[in-house]
Every structure is written in structure tokens, then in C-alpha cells.
Design a protein around this motif. Structure first.
Motif, PDB file in Angstrom:
ATOM      1  N   GLY B  84       0.797  -1.224   0.000  1.00  0.00           N
ATOM      2  CA  GLY B  84       0.000   0.000   0.000  1.00  0.00           C
ATOM      3  C   GLY B  84       0.823   1.264   0.000  1.00  0.00           C
ATOM      4  N   ILE B  85       2.103   1.154  -0.369  1.00  0.00           N
ATOM      5  CA  ILE B  85       2.929   2.361  -0.469  1.00  0.00           C
ATOM      6  C   ILE B  85       2.488   3.133  -1.710  1.00  0.00           C
ATOM      7  CG2 ILE B  85       5.289   3.238  -0.680  1.00  0.00           C
ATOM      8  CD1 ILE B  85       5.121   1.641   1.790  1.00  0.00           C
ATOM      9  N   GLN B  86       2.221   4.422  -1.548  1.00  0.00           N
ATOM     10  CA  GLN B  86       1.726   5.229  -2.657  1.00  0.00           C
ATOM     11  C   GLN B  86       2.865   5.641  -3.584  1.00  0.00           C
ATOM     12  OE1 GLN B  86      -1.634   6.156  -3.173  1.00  0.00           O
ATOM     13  NE2 GLN B  86      -1.827   4.513  -1.670  1.00  0.00           N
ATOM     14  N   LYS B  87       2.474   5.845  -4.826  1.00  0.00           N
ATOM     15  CA  LYS B  87       3.410   6.393  -5.794  1.00  0.00           C
ATOM     16  C   LYS B  87       3.653   7.859  -5.431  1.00  0.00           C
ATOM     17  CE  LYS B  87       4.205   6.052 -10.609  1.00  0.00           C
ATOM     18  NZ  LYS B  87       3.998   5.334 -11.804  1.00  0.00           N
ATOM     19  N   VAL B  88       4.851   8.340  -5.672  1.00  0.00           N
ATOM     20  CA  VAL B  88       5.139   9.737  -5.341  1.00  0.00           C
ATOM     21  C   VAL B  88       4.328  10.660  -6.246  1.00  0.00           C
ATOM     22  CG1 VAL B  88       6.921  11.521  -5.499  1.00  0.00           C
ATOM     23  CG2 VAL B  88       7.421   9.318  -4.417  1.00  0.00           C
ATOM     24  N   ARG B  89       3.700  11.650  -5.614  1.00  0.00           N
ATOM     25  CA  ARG B  89       2.924  12.630  -6.396  1.00  0.00           C
ATOM     26  C   ARG B  89       3.731  13.922  -6.487  1.00  0.00           C
ATOM     27  NH1 ARG B  89      -1.324  14.420  -4.032  1.00  0.00           N
ATOM     28  NH2 ARG B  89      -2.333  15.137  -5.922  1.00  0.00           N
ATOM     29  N   CYS B  90       4.243  14.211  -7.682  1.00  0.00           N
ATOM     30  CA  CYS B  90       5.128  15.361  -7.865  1.00  0.00           C
ATOM     31  C   CYS B  90       4.400  16.674  -7.611  1.00  0.00           C
ATOM     32  CB  CYS B  90       5.700  15.354  -9.278  1.00  0.00           C
ATOM     33  SG  CYS B  90       6.581  13.826  -9.641  1.00  0.00           S
ATOM     34  N   VAL B  91       3.065  16.686  -7.869  1.00  0.00           N
ATOM     35  CA  VAL B  91       2.321  17.938  -7.718  1.00  0.00           C
ATOM     36  C   VAL B  91       2.196  18.382  -6.267  1.00  0.00           C
ATOM     37  CG1 VAL B  91       0.964  18.000  -9.826  1.00  0.00           C
ATOM     38  CG2 VAL B  91       0.211  16.570  -7.920  1.00  0.00           C
ATOM     39  N   ARG B  92       2.638  17.528  -5.329  1.00  0.00           N
ATOM     40  CA  ARG B  92       2.698  17.985  -3.931  1.00  0.00           C
ATOM     41  C   ARG B  92       3.505  19.276  -3.831  1.00  0.00           C
ATOM     42  NH1 ARG B  92       2.771  15.484   0.950  1.00  0.00           N
ATOM     43  NH2 ARG B  92       4.912  16.100   1.305  1.00  0.00           N
ATOM     44  N   CYS B  93       4.590  19.346  -4.600  1.00  0.00           N
ATOM     45  CA  CYS B  93       5.422  20.549  -4.594  1.00  0.00           C
ATOM     46  C   CYS B  93       5.294  21.352  -5.890  1.00  0.00           C
ATOM     47  CB  CYS B  93       6.889  20.186  -4.402  1.00  0.00           C
ATOM     48  SG  CYS B  93       7.203  19.438  -2.804  1.00  0.00           S
ATOM     49  N   HIS B  94       5.179  20.637  -7.016  1.00  0.00           N
ATOM     50  CA  HIS B  94       5.246  21.334  -8.300  1.00  0.00           C
ATOM     51  C   HIS B  94       3.892  21.879  -8.713  1.00  0.00           C
ATOM     52  CE1 HIS B  94       9.457  20.432  -9.163  1.00  0.00           C
ATOM     53  NE2 HIS B  94       9.223  19.287  -8.544  1.00  0.00           N
ATOM     54  N   PHE B  95       3.462  22.916  -8.021  1.00  0.00           N
ATOM     55  CA  PHE B  95       2.278  23.662  -8.440  1.00  0.00           C
ATOM     56  C   PHE B  95       2.620  25.139  -8.333  1.00  0.00           C
ATOM     57  CE2 PHE B  95       1.837  22.850  -3.916  1.00  0.00           C
ATOM     58  CZ  PHE B  95       1.462  24.086  -3.397  1.00  0.00           C
ATOM     59  N   GLN B  96       1.842  25.956  -9.014  1.00  0.00           N
ATOM     60  CA  GLN B  96       2.149  27.382  -9.039  1.00  0.00           C
ATOM     61  C   GLN B  96       1.962  27.985  -7.656  1.00  0.00           C
ATOM     62  OE1 GLN B  96      -0.084  28.521 -12.478  1.00  0.00           O
ATOM     63  NE2 GLN B  96       1.607  29.791 -13.238  1.00  0.00           N
ATOM     64  N   GLY B  97       2.956  28.734  -7.185  1.00  0.00           N
ATOM     65  CA  GLY B  97       2.871  29.399  -5.890  1.00  0.00           C
ATOM     66  C   GLY B  97       3.144  28.474  -4.717  1.00  0.00           C
ATOM     67  N   ASN B  98       3.865  27.382  -4.939  1.00  0.00           N
ATOM     68  CA  ASN B  98       4.145  26.463  -3.838  1.00  0.00           C
ATOM     69  C   ASN B  98       5.134  27.103  -2.863  1.00  0.00           C
ATOM     70  OD1 ASN B  98       7.059  25.386  -4.358  1.00  0.00           O
ATOM     71  ND2 ASN B  98       6.056  25.393  -6.377  1.00  0.00           N
ATOM     72  N   PRO B  99       5.045  26.757  -1.582  1.00  0.00           N
ATOM     73  CA  PRO B  99       5.877  27.439  -0.576  1.00  0.00           C
ATOM     74  C   PRO B  99       7.332  26.972  -0.542  1.00  0.00           C
ATOM     75  CG  PRO B  99       4.445  25.839   0.477  1.00  0.00           C
ATOM     76  CD  PRO B  99       4.108  25.806  -0.979  1.00  0.00           C
ATOM     77  N   VAL B 100       7.646  25.811  -1.124  1.00  0.00           N
ATOM     78  CA  VAL B 100       9.014  25.318  -0.995  1.00  0.00           C
ATOM     79  C   VAL B 100       9.919  25.779  -2.132  1.00  0.00           C
ATOM     80  CG1 VAL B 100       8.422  23.306   0.382  1.00  0.00           C
ATOM     81  CG2 VAL B 100       8.398  23.139  -2.109  1.00  0.00           C
ATOM     82  N   GLY B 101       9.373  26.525  -3.080  1.00  0.00           N
ATOM     83  CA  GLY B 101      10.198  27.058  -4.154  1.00  0.00           C
ATOM     84  C   GLY B 101      10.471  26.073  -5.280  1.00  0.00           C
TER      85      GLY B 101
END
Lengths: 242, 358
Positions: B84-101
């Protein structure tokens, strides 16, 4: 030629008028669908193509009209070969001695010389030129058009380059023909002062005796008393009909 | 004071040290298992999947400074659960205006509408997600030679799934250029697009029947670029003025476009005997649409510009008609003008001479 009725004479037979109307229809449709393709890069062409139902339908309409043109052409050829009146009319269309002097006179008149009406037969020189120009153009447009219509056969018996050549000839000649019909034929027949707003003889086939006397003096003399002189029956305008 | 100063320094060093130790220890914790080259699992269907992460490769990647659980957010304890390990979701960070840069754009939206995104959403296990093309632990910036998405690596990256097309492309004139390191030749994405790739049947595709000639023309009408390869940039204009080109532009899909004759992934120079437009092969190529095509189809040029002297007789015929049209137009206009003048003058003359005799 039929005898005069009242103050008009019959100038064109029913067959001639129907042929002319069909030719008119075919040429108008061919011009509108053809120019659409030739000027496809302009707003004029794009509008025409849209109105004609797209580039594919435009082509189909063009080929139907081409079929009509070919059919009318064949009818006309048969009419001039196999009917007495049709043949006589064709003979009247042949250029004669007077046509040469008539051309010179017209140019001198245009240049400002005092106009002297020539002694024309049933058809004036300008009308003969128009008839033969349209006949030759129709023939040439038919030949080049068929070559483009059956493009695979054309290329198979000649070369791929032939299509480009036929296309250039067909397109330019068609454009030239439209210019010719608008600026000469329509102007001569309908738009000139004196005739404007239009001459209905292509519909009812009749012409007033007065105009016949003015513009076709020899034809008028011939019909008026059958006093066809030896000059009138000369070889250039042999009368086989009537 | 001095004692306090030392104490502060020691405390600060200790704090920084423990933070570093903490980060290093976390990676090391994962590394205990995933750092082993032979760490793998066997799936129910017998397939063996490597679970090894090359830590050297990872540290050299754009995410080298990131911690494992920043992406593998569902791992909260170590050792973690096996299923049940999930696939990494890149959009966690890669969206417009994300706080981590993280670089963010609406590219992911065009991916979702692309053939790959739609297949993914429909549950096709072969459809690529971000990682399918960009890689996972080895992602590099695309201007780095090691990147999977750097221009010259693209064919290989796409070829991992589209293997037959890759094989075809490699022998084509474009593919040979790419293999030679020519940065100007088209790779897959040049024609198909990147995140917004669509099926060629789709009207929105850059390579759909009505779009492909526009796509080819972006390079093939660029004169300086084509000159480098000794190719005429006129081919685009001559096509678009041909029967094929006009019909295509006005929406006829059945008519020939560039690839109908030149090929798709297997485009070759016309001088190459394997090319679909090599004179020997033209009858067969034309014959696909024009049954009855023979060797005469290879005689005479296909891309002809009647305005250029290279067109030979066609040029001269066009010039003849052009001038004939100009002369006729002028002549007839002049005729009308003179005729009207004459009629006008005659009328005045007749009126002046008293009552006319007509």
C-alpha cells in the motif's frame, strides 16, 4: 430567319437562346467556383469557398458545371452541323472582307474620327470576335480542365509536371475569360449608353427593326425586301438558312 | 562572560551538528535497506523489482538535498509497511505558488489532458506519469547532459515505451542527425509536443492531418536553417499553393499532407533509395492515393513555384498569361473609356447641330 413581326424581327431561335442561357449558367458557376480556388488566399476567395460549402463541395459544383458546359458545347456543335438554320448562323459568324475594314474603322472612331456606321450583316465584327473568342476559350478550358479532372491519367500519360502547367493555364485563362466577359461582352451587350439598362434579345430573341436598320444595315435590307444583292450573298456571309 | 560565550558557541555548534546528524541519519536509515544494490522484491506475477536507490545518483540529482519522506510522504515510520505504499505525487510541490520554491506551472494541467494523462486517469498501467519520462531519483535539469529530457536524450526516453517507432526514427534523416549530436534536428517532442501530446487522429494534435504541415513548416520554412542542410525552404509555400495544400488548409483530411508522401518517423532524403519520395519509389507512393500511378509520376517536379525561373516552361507560361491579363485588362478598360467619351462627344455634337436626324 423568320420574317418581321410588327416592328421587330426574330433574331435568335429558341434553341439558340436556350444554349446561351445554359452556357451563361455554366460559365457563371464555373467562374464563381473557379475564382474561389484561384483567389483562395484573399477574403474574396475564402468567402466564395465558404459560400460554396467548402473546398470539396466547391470542386464538385465546378465539375457539374463543367459537365453542363461540355454538354452545351456538344449540342451547339451538332446544331451548327446538322440544322439548316444553325449552319447558316455559323456561316454568318465567319470573318469576311468587311470585318477587316470594320476593325480599322472602330479603332479610328475610338481615336476620335467621325464615326461612320459600317454596313453590317446579322453579326457585327465585334460580335463575331466575341463568339469565336468564347468558343475557343471554352474549348481550351475544357481540354485543360479535363486534364486536371482526371489528374492520374494525365500524369500517367505525360508527367507530374504537366499538372502544374495545366493548372497555370487553366487558372490564368479562366481569369482572363472572366475579365473579357465582364469588361467587353457585358459592356457591349447591356451596359453601354443607348442599350443600358439591358438588352432583352437574349431572352425574347427579338430586335427592333429600327435598331436592325441602324446596326445591321445589310441584314435589314435583306429582310426588308428580299433584295439581297449579289454583294450581300457574297461568299463571306453565305446564307444557307431561312 | 567568556564562559558564557563559549557555552553559546558550543550550544550553537551542537545544535547545527545535531540537525545535520538528524538529516544524515534519516537518509542513512532508509539507506540501510534501499542503499543495497541487491535489495529487491518479487511481485505476485513473478516479476522482480529492484528497490535499490543509487544514493550517489540521487545526491547529484535536482532533489539531492531533499529528504526521502518529503516525496514519500506516506512513510511515517521505519521500517515501513510492505504494502500500500503510494506512488510519489510530484504535484505535492510542483504547483504554481508552492511554498518550498519548486518550479511550478500549469504544465501538469496540459499533461492531464494529454493522451498520456488521460490514459493514466483511465487506469492504463503502461501510461507514463511524471516519473515515466523524467525519472525518479535521478531527475536532472533538462540542460544537463545526464537528464532524460535533454534534447538529444528524448528519443531514447520516449523509445523506452515506443520502441518500434524509436527504431524507425533512428534510421531516418532526423534520427541520424540527432545521433550525431545535431541539436537542430527534430526529436520526438519537437513535432509531438511535450506535456500536451495527443493522438495523431485528434484534431488538437500537432501531427494531425490538418496540423502536420504547419508543424513541419516551423523548421522547413526557416530559410537560414534549411540552407545549412541544402534544402529549399520553398517547399512549404509550394505545398500550400498546391491542390493538396489548399484542400488541406480548407479542412480536407483525406488529401496528402507532408507525411503522406515523405513518411512519418522514417523520413529520409529524396536521394536515399529507401525514401518514399526517391524517384524509384514515387509511383508506389503516389499510387497509394492515385491508383494507376506509373514512372511518369517521377518526371517533372512536384513542388513547383510558377513565380520562380526554376519552374522552367511553367514560369514562362505564367509570365505570358500575367502580361496578357494586364494588357487585356488595360485595353478593355481603355476601350470602355474611349467608347464612353465618343458617345458623349457625339451626343453633344448632334445636339449642337440642331435636331438630330436619328
Amino acid at each position: 430567319m423568320q420574317a418581321s413581326q410588327g416592328d421587330t424581327v426574330q433574331r435568335f431561335s429558341v434553341a439558340q437562346r436556350v444554349q446561351h442561357l445554359l452556357l451563361m449558367l455554366a460559365v457563371t458557376v464555373l467562374a464563381l467556383t473557379g475564382l474561389a480556388l484561384w483567389f483562395h488566399d484573399t477574403a474574396f476567395g475564402r468567402t466564395l469557398i465558404r459560400l460554396e460549402g467548402g473546398v470539396g463541395t466547391r470542386g464538385e459544383i465546378h465539375r457539374w458545371a463543367a459537365g453542363l458546359l461540355i454538354a452545351v458545347g456538344l449540342w451547339h456543335v451538332l446544331y451548327t452541323v446538322f440544322t439548316r438554320y444553325g449552319h447558316a448562323e455559323l456561316m454568318r459568324m465567319l470573318p469576311g472582307r468587311r470585318d477587316g475594314t470594320s476593325v480599322v474603322r472602330s479603332f479610328r472612331a475610338l481615336a476620335g474620327a467621325r464615326p461612320r456606321h459600317g454596313e453590317h450583316g446579322k453579326y457585327r465584327t465585334a460580335q463575331k470576335v466575341q463568339y469565336w473568342a468564347i468558343a475557343l476559350a471554352a474549348l481550351s478550358m475544357t481540354v485543360t480542365g479535363l486534364g486536371l479532372w482526371f489528374e492520374t491519367a494525365t500524369m500517367a500519360i505525360s508527367s507530374a509536371g504537366t499538372i502544374s502547367l495545366l493548372r497555370v493555364i487553366h487558372g490564368f485563362e479562366g481569369t482572363l475569360l472572366v475579365i473579357f466577359l465582364l469588361l467587353w461582352h457585358l459592356y457591349e451587350v447591356h451596359l453601354r449608353p443607348g442599350v443600358f439598362p439591358g438588352d432583352g434579345s437574349f431572352l425574347h430573341g427579338r430586335m427592333s427593326l429600327e435598331r436592325l436598320r441602324r446596326e445591321h444595315a445589310r441584314e435589314h435590307r435583306r429582310l426588308a425586301g428580299g433584295v439581297g444583292t449579289a454583294r450581300d450573298a457574297g461568299s463571306e456571309n453565305a446564307e444557307a438558312g431561312s | 562572560m567568556r564562559v558564557l560565550g563559549y557555552a553559546a558557541l558550543v550550544l550553537a555548534l551542537a545544535g547545527a551538528g545535531s540537525a545535520m546528524a538528524q538529516q544524515a541519519s534519516r537518509i542513512q536509515k532508509c539507506e540501510v535497506c534501499h542503499g543495497k544494490p541487491d535489495f529487491k522484491k518479487v511481485l505476485a506475477n513473478g516479476q522482480v523489482v529492484s528497490l535499490h536507490v543509487d544514493m550517489e545518483e540521487f545526491r547529484a540529482s535536482v532533489h539531492g538535498e531533499r529528504r526521502c519522506e518529503e516525496c514519500h510522504a506516506d512513510i511515517t515510520e521505519i521500517p515501513h509497511q510492505k504494502h500500500g505504499i503510494q506512488k510519489v505525487r510530484c504535484v505535492r510541490c510542483h504547483f504554481q505558488g508552492n511554498p518550498v520554491g519548486a518550479p511550478g506551472s500549469d504544465i501538469v494541467e496540459s499533461y492531464r489532458q494529454s493522451v498520456h494523462g488521460r490514459e493514466m486517469a483511465a487506469g492504463n498501467p503502461k501510461a507514463p506519469s511524471c516519473q515515466g519520462c523524467h525519472g525518479a531519483h535521478d531527475i536532472r535539469k533538462r540542460d544537463e547532459a545526464e537528464s532524460r529530457t535533454t534534447r538529444l536524450e528524448i528519443p531514447k526516453t520516449c523509445g523506452r515505451c515506443h520502441i518500434e517507432i524509436y527504431a524507425e526514427y533512428r534510421t531516418s534523416v532526423h534520427g541520424v542527425g540527432a545521433a550525431d549530436g545535431d541539436m537542430r534536428v527534430p526529436v520526438c517532442t519537437t513535432c509531438h509536443g511535450e506535456h500536451d501530446i495527443q493522438r495523431h487522429e485528434d484534431a488538437a494534435s500537432r501531427v494531425s492531418p490538418l496540423q502536420v504541415s504547419v508543424t513541419c513548416s516551423t523548421c522547413h520554412s526557416a530559410e537560414p536553417l534549411m540552407e545549412r542542410y541544402g534544402i529549399s525552404s520553398e517547399q512549404v509555400a509550394t505545398y500550400s499553393e498546391s491542390f493538396h495544400g489548399i484542400a488541406n488548409r480548407f479542412g480536407m483530411e483525406t488529401v496528402a499532407n507532408c507525411s503522406s508522401c515523405h513518411g512519418i518517423h522514417d523520413i529520409r532524403s529524396h536521394a536515399d533509395p529507401l525514401s518514399a519520395v526517391h524517384p524509384e519509389n514515387l509511383p508506389a507512393t503516389c499510387g497509394r492515393c492515385h491508383p494507376g500511378a506509373n514512372a511518369n509520376f517521377a518526371r517533372g517536379r512536384i513542388h513547383v513555384n510558377p513565380k520562380s525561373k526554376d519552374a522552367g516552361i511553367i514560369f514562362y507560361v505564367a509570365q505570358f498569361f500575367k502580361w496578357l491579363t494586364i494588357i487585356t485588362l488595360t485595353g478593355l478598360a481603355l476601350h470602355i473609356l474611349l467608347d464612353l467619351t465618343r458617345i458623349f462627344l457625339n451626343r453633344r455634337g448632334t445636339r449642337a447641330a440642331g435636331d438630330g436626324h436619328e
